[in-house]
Design a protein around this motif. Sequence first.
Motif, short mmCIF file in Angstrom:
data_model
loop_
_atom_site.label_atom_id
_atom_site.label_comp_id
_atom_site.label_asym_id
_atom_site.label_seq_id
_atom_site.Cartn_x
_atom_site.Cartn_y
_atom_site.Cartn_z
N SER A 87 -5.30 29.71 -21.21
CA SER A 87 -4.93 30.82 -22.13
C SER A 87 -5.16 32.24 -21.39
O SER A 87 -4.42 33.10 -21.68
CB SER A 87 -6.09 30.66 -23.45
OG SER A 87 -5.73 29.68 -24.13
N THR A 88 -6.35 32.26 -20.66
CA THR A 88 -6.56 33.35 -19.80
C THR A 88 -5.20 33.79 -19.13
O THR A 88 -4.86 34.90 -18.83
CB THR A 88 -7.75 33.35 -19.10
OG1 THR A 88 -8.99 32.96 -20.01
CG2 THR A 88 -7.95 34.53 -18.38
N ALA A 118 -15.33 34.04 -20.55
CA ALA A 118 -14.74 33.57 -21.98
C ALA A 118 -15.45 32.00 -22.21
O ALA A 118 -15.99 31.84 -23.39
CB ALA A 118 -13.48 33.30 -21.97
N THR A 142 -8.71 37.16 -12.88
CA THR A 142 -8.42 36.08 -14.02
C THR A 142 -9.31 34.96 -14.23
O THR A 142 -9.79 34.69 -15.18
CB THR A 142 -6.87 35.52 -13.54
OG1 THR A 142 -6.13 36.28 -13.74
CG2 THR A 142 -6.41 34.62 -14.82
N GLN A 152 -12.53 36.20 -15.53
CA GLN A 152 -12.37 36.62 -17.11
C GLN A 152 -12.47 35.16 -17.89
O GLN A 152 -13.03 35.06 -18.96
CB GLN A 152 -10.98 37.21 -17.31
CG GLN A 152 -10.75 37.39 -18.83
CD GLN A 152 -9.29 38.00 -19.05
OE1 GLN A 152 -8.79 38.70 -17.97
NE2 GLN A 152 -8.91 38.35 -20.14
N ALA A 153 -11.88 33.99 -17.32
CA ALA A 153 -11.88 32.87 -17.97
C ALA A 153 -13.28 32.34 -18.01
O ALA A 153 -13.81 31.62 -18.97
CB ALA A 153 -10.71 31.80 -17.32
N GLU A 167 -2.46 35.00 -21.22
CA GLU A 167 -2.72 36.33 -21.47
C GLU A 167 -2.53 37.19 -20.54
O GLU A 167 -1.80 38.51 -20.76
CB GLU A 167 -4.00 36.51 -22.19
CG GLU A 167 -4.30 35.71 -23.45
CD GLU A 167 -5.73 35.55 -23.79
OE1 GLU A 167 -6.56 36.13 -23.28
OE2 GLU A 167 -5.92 34.57 -24.98
N ARG A 168 -2.88 37.05 -19.18
CA ARG A 168 -2.81 38.04 -18.15
C ARG A 168 -1.49 38.09 -17.77
O ARG A 168 -0.85 39.10 -17.25
CB ARG A 168 -3.79 37.64 -17.21
CG ARG A 168 -5.29 37.95 -17.44
CD ARG A 168 -6.16 38.03 -16.46
NE ARG A 168 -5.86 38.99 -15.30
CZ ARG A 168 -6.62 40.04 -15.10
NH1 ARG A 168 -7.96 40.10 -15.67
NH2 ARG A 168 -6.09 40.68 -14.18
#
Length: 149
Positions: A86-87, A62, A55, A58-59, A90-91
């Motif tokens: 937000s990440t 982004a 996570t 991924q952030a 979303e996860r």
Amino acid sequence: MTDRHVPATGLGGSGDPVELSAMPLEFTAFRELHHPRYLSYARVWFHEPAEAAETVEQAFRALAAVWPEVLGSPNPTAAAWQILRSTVDERLDPCGVPAPRAATKDEDLAILHYVVGLATPEIADVVGADTASIASQLRHALRREPSEW
């Protein structure tokens, strides 16, 4: 700390690969400063260490995709924190429906302080706010019933 021998890649906003190890020095410094705190925060929401780590990665992918815009924003640290939040959201719920476990801003601050163990100035540094505002919001958060952290 990051392992500079294993490049972390992902897709940028244009669909092109973003190689985090090839990012500007400012990005690398920002990542090294905030990665441990972001990871500690993610571990509250994702009890599997690998899921929390992915996570956060991924952030950062982004963030890397929009890094020039973030740097040009009035508060880059706050913008980066919003990308992390937000990440995480979303996860927690990939279908886009608001997750029942999603934290409010006050709960985020309480998690960073009481669960992660950050002092008020550290929280201010992580979320891009001033220390007095964070202290006030933490007092407010204590008056409310905390959700399940």
